[in-house]
Write a protein that holds these residues in place. Structure first.
Motif, short mmCIF file in Angstrom:
data_model
loop_
_atom_site.label_atom_id
_atom_site.label_comp_id
_atom_site.label_asym_id
_atom_site.label_seq_id
_atom_site.Cartn_x
_atom_site.Cartn_y
_atom_site.Cartn_z
N ALA A 32 0.87 -1.17 0.00
CA ALA A 32 0.00 0.00 0.00
C ALA A 32 0.91 1.22 0.00
N PRO A 33 1.12 1.82 -1.16
CA PRO A 33 2.13 2.88 -1.27
C PRO A 33 1.88 4.10 -0.38
N TYR A 34 0.65 4.26 0.10
CA TYR A 34 0.37 5.42 0.95
C TYR A 34 0.66 5.14 2.42
N ASP A 35 1.03 3.91 2.72
CA ASP A 35 1.25 3.50 4.11
C ASP A 35 2.74 3.23 4.30
N TRP A 36 3.39 4.06 5.14
CA TRP A 36 4.84 3.94 5.30
C TRP A 36 5.25 2.60 5.89
N THR A 37 4.37 2.02 6.70
CA THR A 37 4.69 0.70 7.25
C THR A 37 4.73 -0.33 6.14
N ARG A 40 7.90 0.12 4.10
CA ARG A 40 9.05 -0.47 4.80
C ARG A 40 9.01 -2.01 4.72
N ALA A 41 7.79 -2.55 4.71
CA ALA A 41 7.63 -4.00 4.67
C ALA A 41 8.06 -4.60 3.33
N GLN A 42 8.26 -3.76 2.33
CA GLN A 42 8.70 -4.27 1.03
C GLN A 42 10.20 -4.62 1.03
N PHE A 43 10.88 -4.23 2.11
CA PHE A 43 12.33 -4.45 2.18
C PHE A 43 12.64 -5.65 3.08
N ALA A 44 13.74 -6.32 2.75
CA ALA A 44 14.13 -7.50 3.54
C ALA A 44 15.11 -7.10 4.65
N LEU A 45 15.17 -5.82 4.96
CA LEU A 45 16.09 -5.33 6.00
C LEU A 45 15.78 -5.98 7.34
N PRO A 61 13.59 -3.07 -2.82
CA PRO A 61 12.26 -3.50 -2.36
C PRO A 61 11.79 -4.74 -3.13
N ALA A 62 10.72 -5.35 -2.62
CA ALA A 62 10.25 -6.64 -3.15
C ALA A 62 10.08 -6.67 -4.67
N PRO A 63 9.42 -5.67 -5.28
CA PRO A 63 9.23 -5.79 -6.73
C PRO A 63 10.55 -5.78 -7.51
N VAL A 64 11.54 -5.07 -6.98
CA VAL A 64 12.84 -5.04 -7.66
C VAL A 64 13.54 -6.39 -7.46
N SER A 407 15.28 8.08 5.36
CA SER A 407 14.74 7.69 4.05
C SER A 407 13.40 6.98 4.23
N ILE A 408 12.93 6.39 3.15
CA ILE A 408 11.65 5.68 3.20
C ILE A 408 11.75 4.38 4.01
N VAL A 409 12.96 3.98 4.41
CA VAL A 409 13.05 2.77 5.25
C VAL A 409 13.27 3.11 6.72
N THR A 410 13.17 4.39 7.06
CA THR A 410 13.24 4.76 8.48
C THR A 410 11.91 5.43 8.87
N ASN A 411 11.63 5.44 10.17
CA ASN A 411 10.38 6.07 10.62
C ASN A 411 10.66 6.98 11.82
N PRO A 412 9.68 7.77 12.23
CA PRO A 412 9.92 8.74 13.32
C PRO A 412 10.40 8.08 14.61
N GLU A 413 9.86 6.91 14.92
CA GLU A 413 10.27 6.23 16.16
C GLU A 413 11.75 5.85 16.08
#
Ligand SMILES: Cc1ncc(COP(=O)(O)O)c(C=O)c1O
Length: 426
Positions: A32-37, A40-45, A61-64, A407-413
């Motif tokens: 869901a591209p509008y949801d930052w969680t 982030r879930a698209q990455f295997a980090l 990310p997953a599609p890549v 970046s898009i793989v980090t969040n405010p927390e």
């Protein structure tokens, strides 16, 4: 002997339906591209770590990852594999990059990295006797070494100007003025970096382009000062297209802030006739000329694109990276990157043992946040923060600094977690 795949890569087989120009949306149904969680879930980090060094060599990310896997499996099963749909896969990549940049596909050369792109430019730009080069003190090795080699080959003078003394106090006006003052009447190349990886300062490329446009007024085409930009720490973090930047060349890897496949990059340009190819291309024009015993004609982005067989599973997965970022929205990515960087800087700025190097203003920065910690080498700080599950990096400069990338793989927390961890470095 050229096989079908090489011919396709070279764009030599035409008349077959092109690969879909509109690259497929990410396959993961949960995305869901509008949801930052969800982003982030698209990455295997590793979820145990707050990852502030993702930009160094981006995880995909997953599609890549899925596109890389599909192409790799295809190539392993059949060395003559080409992506479904026919046409030239390289052209599909150019079209995806062009849409993302607001550019024409024909203006884009494909490379393996920013460094390769800059090398192609600074080795290939044809200088006339007496023409010189202007750069700054703040650029990365790829620019400085590229220009040193250019000077050794051509005898051209390379001058460096300083854009700021204290990066935290950098000002757009002073940066623009420094470039303006450094310009000479025969300056042919102005080599700048959009976002300095030494300090996180974002250079006002558009305003500098405007100064150059003024200086170029009345100059002959072959004497025009060309603005060449290492764009890697802006590309994928900021939203600017090439028209916004106003430069003549933009070189960037697509394996940092764009989160594309490792070992991929682009150079966009609008003055390709000023650049001689360095590595033979596998373009249609090059093959046709070779077959006919001639030369390929005027230089183009395609002719400057190095030929040879590549890690095609990575190159051909580039469109999925552009599609992923576009699905989220370039403006939203920029906003998120800068919001988090501002939050981090606000937290660090109040600490007596931390000296922030990056300007607080989003106008003068992007996603890089650099600082020093009193009495501590940056590498030690990186190690201690890693122990607190916060991943950072050291700037590869002398002197070096502790560096974060929001970046898009980090969040405010996670930003707050990083602030707390730095607080503990006293
Ligand atoms: C400003 C700058 N340019 C270029 C590079 C190298 O990028 P690439 O790996 O795409 O060559 C880096 C860092 O690695 C950098 O900080």
């Amino acid at each position: 002997m050229l096989n079908r795949r090489a011919l396709l890569g070279a764009g030599l087989l035409t008349g077959v339906a092109a690969c879909t120009a509109d690259t497929p949306a990410p396959k993961n149904a949960a995305f869901a591209p509008y949801d930052w969680t969800s982003v982030r879930a698209q990455f295997a980090l590793d979820p145990a770590y707050a990852q502030f060094a993702a930009f160094v060599l981006a995880p995909a990310p997953a599609p890549v990852r899925e596109a890389i896997r599909a192409h790799r499996d295809g190539l392993d099963a059949d060395p003559e594999y080409t992506p479904a749909g026919g046409g030239s896969p390289d052209q599909t990549v150019r079209e995806a990059a062009a849409r993302y940049l607001g550019a024409e596909p024909g203006a884009i050369a494909l490379t393996d990295s920013t460094t390769m792109g800059l090398g192609l430019l600074y080795s290939g730009l044809v200088l006339r006797p007496g023409q010189d080069v202007l750069t700054t003190e703040h650029d990365f090795l790829a620019t400085h070494e590229g220009l040193r080699l250019l000077a050794a080959r051509t005898g051209a003078k390379v001058r460096r100007v300083r854009l700021y003394d204290d990066p935290a106090g950098a000002s757009a006006d002073r940066m623009v003025a420094a470039v303006k003052e450094g310009l000479g009447p025969r300056t042919r190349v102005v080599a700048l970096t959009w976002v300095h990886s030494s300090t996180g300062v974002r250079v006002p490329i558009r305003a500098i382009a405007d100064v150059l446009a003024e200086a170029n007024r009345g100059r002959a085409e072959h004497d025009r000062a060309l603005l060449c930009v290492d764009g890697v720490h802006g590309f994928g973090a900021m939203a600017d297209g090439v028209a916004d930047l106003g430069c003549d060349f933009l070189a960037s890897g697509t394996h940092k802030w764009l989160f594309g496949p490792r070992g991929t990059g682009i150079v966009w340009g609008r003055a390709w006739d000023a650049v001689a190819p360095i590595v033979p291309s596998f373009s249609q024009a090059a093959f046709a000329a070779w077959h006919n015993g001639g030369t390929p004609g005027p230089n183009t982005a395609e002719l400057v694109t190095p030929g040879g067989y590549k890690a095609f599973e990575h190159r051909w997965a580039m469109p999925q990276a552009f599609a992923f970022m576009s699905a989220i929205g370039k403006d939203r990515v920029r906003g998120r990157t800068q919001e988090l960087a501002t939050r981090l800087k606000d937290g660090l700025a109040g600490m007596p043992h931390v000296r922030l190097a990056t300007p607080r203003s989003p106008e003068l920065s992007a996603g890089l946040v650099c600082c020093s910690v009193a009495g501590m080498q940056p590498a030690e700080a990186v190690g201690r923060l890693h122990g607190q599950k916060v991943v950072t990096s050291v700037t590869p400069y002398n002197p070096s600094l502790l560096r974060f990338g929001t970046s898009i793989v980090t969040n405010p927390e996670q930003v707050d977690q990083a602030i707390k961890a730095v607080e503990g470095l006293r």
